[in-house]
Design a protein around this motif. Structure first.
Motif, PDB file in Angstrom:
ATOM      1  N   LEU A 192       0.841  -1.196   0.000  1.00 43.20           N
ATOM      2  CA  LEU A 192       0.000   0.000   0.000  1.00 43.20           C
ATOM      3  C   LEU A 192       0.873   1.242   0.000  1.00 43.20           C
ATOM      4  CD1 LEU A 192      -3.045   0.988   0.380  1.00 43.20           C
ATOM      5  CD2 LEU A 192      -2.414   1.262   2.797  1.00 43.20           C
ATOM      6  N   TRP A 193       0.470   2.229  -0.811  1.00 42.43           N
ATOM      7  CA  TRP A 193       1.220   3.480  -0.849  1.00 42.43           C
ATOM      8  C   TRP A 193       0.296   4.637  -0.501  1.00 42.43           C
ATOM      9  CZ3 TRP A 193       6.189   3.805  -0.555  1.00 42.43           C
ATOM     10  CH2 TRP A 193       6.816   5.043  -0.739  1.00 42.43           C
ATOM     11  N   ASP A 194       0.483   5.147   0.717  1.00 44.21           N
ATOM     12  CA  ASP A 194      -0.289   6.296   1.194  1.00 44.21           C
ATOM     13  C   ASP A 194       0.669   7.260   1.874  1.00 44.21           C
ATOM     14  OD1 ASP A 194       0.347   4.995   3.543  1.00 44.21           O
ATOM     15  OD2 ASP A 194      -1.711   4.428   4.049  1.00 44.21           O
ATOM     16  N   ALA A 195       0.140   8.256   2.551  1.00 46.56           N
ATOM     17  CA  ALA A 195       0.992   9.265   3.182  1.00 46.56           C
ATOM     18  C   ALA A 195       1.917   8.637   4.226  1.00 46.56           C
ATOM     19  CB  ALA A 195       0.125  10.351   3.824  1.00 46.56           C
ATOM     20  N   ALA A 196       1.396   7.664   4.969  1.00 51.40           N
ATOM     21  CA  ALA A 196       2.221   7.015   5.991  1.00 51.40           C
ATOM     22  C   ALA A 196       3.373   6.250   5.355  1.00 51.40           C
ATOM     23  CB  ALA A 196       1.360   6.074   6.832  1.00 51.40           C
ATOM     24  N   ALA A 197       3.104   5.558   4.255  1.00 46.01           N
ATOM     25  CA  ALA A 197       4.163   4.817   3.566  1.00 46.01           C
ATOM     26  C   ALA A 197       5.188   5.768   2.985  1.00 46.01           C
ATOM     27  CB  ALA A 197       3.562   3.943   2.473  1.00 46.01           C
ATOM     28  N   GLU A 198       4.736   6.862   2.418  1.00 44.86           N
ATOM     29  CA  GLU A 198       5.652   7.837   1.820  1.00 44.86           C
ATOM     30  C   GLU A 198       6.604   8.400   2.864  1.00 44.86           C
ATOM     31  OE1 GLU A 198       5.417  11.669  -1.209  1.00 44.86           O
ATOM     32  OE2 GLU A 198       3.600  10.650  -0.546  1.00 44.86           O
ATOM     33  N   ALA A 199       6.081   8.635   4.083  1.00 44.85           N
ATOM     34  CA  ALA A 199       6.929   9.147   5.157  1.00 44.85           C
ATOM     35  C   ALA A 199       7.874   8.068   5.686  1.00 44.85           C
ATOM     36  CB  ALA A 199       6.053   9.679   6.298  1.00 44.85           C
ATOM     37  N   ARG A 200       7.383   6.861   5.766  1.00 43.01           N
ATOM     38  CA  ARG A 200       8.189   5.768   6.320  1.00 43.01           C
ATOM     39  C   ARG A 200       9.335   5.379   5.402  1.00 43.01           C
ATOM     40  NH1 ARG A 200       5.922  -0.103   8.572  1.00 43.01           N
ATOM     41  NH2 ARG A 200       7.985  -1.074   8.916  1.00 43.01           N
ATOM     42  N   TYR A 201       9.080   5.336   4.105  1.00 43.93           N
ATOM     43  CA  TYR A 201      10.084   4.869   3.152  1.00 43.93           C
ATOM     44  C   TYR A 201      10.719   6.071   2.446  1.00 43.93           C
ATOM     45  CZ  TYR A 201       7.488   0.632   4.181  1.00 43.93           C
ATOM     46  OH  TYR A 201       6.875  -0.406   4.839  1.00 43.93           O
ATOM     47  N   GLU A 202      11.394   6.849   3.242  1.00 42.75           N
ATOM     48  CA  GLU A 202      11.993   8.089   2.746  1.00 42.75           C
ATOM     49  C   GLU A 202      13.011   7.803   1.644  1.00 42.75           C
ATOM     50  OE1 GLU A 202      14.455  11.997   4.467  1.00 42.75           O
ATOM     51  OE2 GLU A 202      13.865  10.350   5.799  1.00 42.75           O
ATOM     52  N   GLY A 203      12.891   8.536   0.560  1.00 43.11           N
ATOM     53  CA  GLY A 203      13.817   8.402  -0.553  1.00 43.11           C
ATOM     54  C   GLY A 203      13.370   7.409  -1.614  1.00 43.11           C
ATOM     55  N   ALA A 204      12.295   6.651  -1.335  1.00 43.81           N
ATOM     56  CA  ALA A 204      11.822   5.660  -2.311  1.00 43.81           C
ATOM     57  C   ALA A 204      11.335   6.356  -3.570  1.00 43.81           C
ATOM     58  CB  ALA A 204      10.704   4.826  -1.710  1.00 43.81           C
ATOM     59  N   THR A 205      11.692   5.797  -4.690  1.00 44.59           N
ATOM     60  CA  THR A 205      11.236   6.326  -5.984  1.00 44.59           C
ATOM     61  C   THR A 205      10.359   5.264  -6.632  1.00 44.59           C
ATOM     62  OG1 THR A 205      13.278   5.499  -6.998  1.00 44.59           O
ATOM     63  CG2 THR A 205      13.233   7.805  -6.307  1.00 44.59           C
ATOM     64  N   VAL A 206       9.080   5.351  -6.385  1.00 44.39           N
ATOM     65  CA  VAL A 206       8.164   4.314  -6.855  1.00 44.39           C
ATOM     66  C   VAL A 206       7.080   4.914  -7.728  1.00 44.39           C
ATOM     67  CG1 VAL A 206       8.561   2.914  -4.796  1.00 44.39           C
ATOM     68  CG2 VAL A 206       6.643   4.511  -4.834  1.00 44.39           C
ATOM     69  N   LYS A 207       6.560   4.083  -8.615  1.00 46.68           N
ATOM     70  CA  LYS A 207       5.361   4.406  -9.370  1.00 46.68           C
ATOM     71  C   LYS A 207       4.174   3.758  -8.657  1.00 46.68           C
ATOM     72  CE  LYS A 207       7.743   6.375 -12.646  1.00 46.68           C
ATOM     73  NZ  LYS A 207       7.679   7.842 -12.897  1.00 46.68           N
ATOM     74  N   THR A 208       3.007   4.285  -8.847  1.00 47.76           N
ATOM     75  CA  THR A 208       1.842   3.743  -8.163  1.00 47.76           C
ATOM     76  C   THR A 208       0.696   3.518  -9.145  1.00 47.76           C
ATOM     77  OG1 THR A 208       0.971   5.946  -7.613  1.00 47.76           O
ATOM     78  CG2 THR A 208       2.440   4.899  -6.003  1.00 47.76           C
TER      79      THR A 208
END
Length: 591
Positions: A524-540
């Protein structure tokens, strides 16, 4: 068919002409040559010749049946572990695995020449047929000759069953050919005729191979029990192919599959590996470097330090992108219900909640963040997991679901090509699953059948039993076209045999092209995931069923939108090079 090659043996011939020499002298067998007249004498000769089959089959690309890991540099893209990347189980994240990604996405085209695991290996068939034509020359009993005939015929059945699964009609060859043989330019043999020959070979092998070779359970030689497992596998494939694609011998093939598997289960010397540790037993033996004495393993490929080695674990940790959301969601909850029906499912709002109240095999297959230390994942305590593409340091996953089913840290970080990571080719668990599926497809299954198969596998991990009177009807399987019981048996197969090379073939034989058309997603990619996985470059991408956003591991790539053409993708195309040499081969439908 140019790929049918001669075995390259130099026959050293010295022509001696003597004036006045007699006929007896001229008819003597040369003492410095190996010939049919001098070689085929003892049982040792037959065994030595058959050893050649194992050596040829070690080239998994050319002869893709005893799938393991290629040695040396080629273990980067030829391994049984990679095969699930062609399905909806695992995402590949390296261009050396483009063949798997291309199959997964349905964008493969007619090749100029034979591709990976493709239309090749005919030197193997030639070698088998030479042996079968010469065993009679040996000065041993028919019983001994039949042992080695059985070994050769099992290999031939296995090879042809693989070719039929990929190409359908295929040229059946059971004699040694020369460059002038008419068979080189014949049409392909119809599938039904080839498979009838395959079944004859399988039955001969089952009847004549020894239960043991008298060597204390040699890990690398095919015995009667291996023949039974292979018979159940091949007959199950053909039976279900005919059932879902059209055929007239469904019941016969499924019956042969069920009887072979049942004989192995009832009478074989194998048992499921278990120590009573439900939190670790499932993946414990997949992570061992020596499988001698393992009660579940029927056949495995052993690698020897300094002699025959691989680098597969190092490649695996970097080249697979992780398991898919679809795969992870197929694990049941601890009440025996699917996530769509169970009140115990905690959701996927975080990686930790995904594992709550789930089948223990999930946590023994996919890395839980709290298990990094147990597995020493990444060989460092400097990073927390999962780690996604773009993050600094550690091992990366393009889905967020790191695979630890086979992870062994020592092999993962050894110097190049110095590892001896083994590969399991045949194990008892498959026989249990083959039997359960065959009798379910026949409509003859009873509760005791489930108890000795599906429920035995569940007992190893402490999961509730599957009861015929209470089969869950998972709405996620709506539209599958089969009963809830068969869906549950298929689910168990997917979970138990994950990353062991079965999923692509299973979807093909079940005629589930629709599952190939579904996009692979990650966590799952939400605001919490974006904050947790700092620096990740993902497409959704948005999951059309839930409306939630998930990682799209193939975003903006050639594999982003998978396709599957029902009119052609169930078989592979014949290479153009083969058709140009023999137009009578024809091409498969749609290609």
């Amino acid at each position: 068919m140019k790929n049918i090659n001669k075995i390259n043996v130099l026959w050293l011939a010295t022509i001696i002409i003597f004036v006045g020499c007699n006929d007896d002298f001229l008819e003597r067998v040369p003492l410095d040559n190996v010939s049919d007249a001098t070689f085929w004498n003892t049982e040792s000769d037959l065994q030595v010749y058959n050893n050649n089959f194992y050596d040829l089959a070690r080239n998994d690309d050319n002869v893709p049946i005893m799938m393991a890991h290629d040695d040396g540099f080629d273990s980067n893209n030829i391994s049984i572990w990679y095969l699930d990347e062609a399905s909806d189980n695992i995402v590949a994240q390296h261009n050396r695995h483009d063949r798997y990604r291309t199959l997964r996405a349905g964008i493969h085209t007619v090749p100029d020449n034979a591709q990976l695991y493709g239309y090749k290996g005919w030197n193997f068939i030639r070698s088998l047929n030479i042996g079968l034509q010469n065993y009679d020359l040996a000065n041993v009993s028919e019983e001994i000759k039949d042992i080695y005939r059985g070994e050769a015929r099992l290999f031939r059945a296995w090879f042809y069953a693989d070719k039929v699964s990929k190409f359908g009609d295929i040229t059946w060859i059971d004699t040694e050919l020369s460059t002038e043989s008419e068979e080189l330019f014949s049409a392909r043999t119809p599938r039904n005729e080839v498979m009838a020959n395959v079944l004859e070979d399988l039955n001969f092998a089952v009847q004549n191979l020894p239960e043991s070779w008298g060597d204390g359970g040699n890990y690398g030689r095919l015995n009667r029990w291996a023949a039974l497992l292979l018979k159940s596998r091949i007959c199950l494939y053909e039976g279900t192919w005919q059932k879902y694609h059209g055929g007239s011998n469904v019941e016969m093939w499924l019956t042969e599959a069920s009887e072979a598997a049942k004989e192995l289960i009832d009478n074989g010397p194998y048992s499921l590996y278990t120590t009573g540790d439900i939190e670790h037993d499932y993946n414990a033996f997949h992570r061992q470097l020596d499988l001698d004495g393992n009660p579940e393993v029927i056949l495995w490929r052993k690698y020897d330090p300094g002699q025959f080695t691989n680098h597969v674990m190092s490649y695996w940790r970097g080249y697979n992108g992780g398991a898919t959301k679809s795969m992870v969601e197929d694990y049941l909850c601890t009440d025996g219900l699917p996530i769509s029906l169970s009140g115990l499912y905690a959701g996927d709002e975080s990686i930790e909640t995904v594992f709550e109240n789930r089948d223990p095999r999930l946590r023994q297959t996919i890395l839980h963040p709290d298990d990094r230390e147990y597995y020493n994942f990444g060989n460092s305590a400097d990073f927390e997991y999962p780690r996604l593409t773009g993050m600094v340091g550690g091992e990366k996953s393009s889905t967020g679901y790191h695979i630890i089913k086979v992870y062994e840290v020592e092999a993962a970080y050894r110097s190049y090509n110095t590892s001896w990571t083994p590969a399991i080719t045949l194990r008892l668990a498959e026989a249990l699953l083959n039997y359960a599926e065959a009798v379910a497809e026949l409509g003859t299954i009873i509760q005791s059948d489930l108890d000795i198969t599906i429920n035995a596998l569940r007992d190893r991990v402490g999961m509730p039993h599957l009861e015929l009177t209470n089969i869950p009807d998972d709405p996620r399987y709506a539209g599958s076209g089969v009963s809830p019981l068969i869906n549950e048996i298929r689910r168990e197969r997917r979970v138990e045999l994950f990353m062991e090379g079965f999923r692509y073939n299973d979807l093909i034989r079940w005629k589930r092209g629709d599952l190939f058309r579904q996009k692979d997603l990650g966590i799952l990619w939400d605001a919490a995931a974006e904050a947790r996985y700092e620096g990740a470059t993902v497409k959704t991408a948005v999951d059309p069923d839930s409306g939630k956003t998930y990682i799209d591991p193939y975003g903006d790539s050639a594999w982003e939108t998978p396709q599957f053409d029902e009119n052609k993708h169930y078989l592979w195309p014949i290479p153009l090079s083969e058709i140009s040499q023999n137009p009578n081969l024809g091409q498969n439908p749609g290609w």
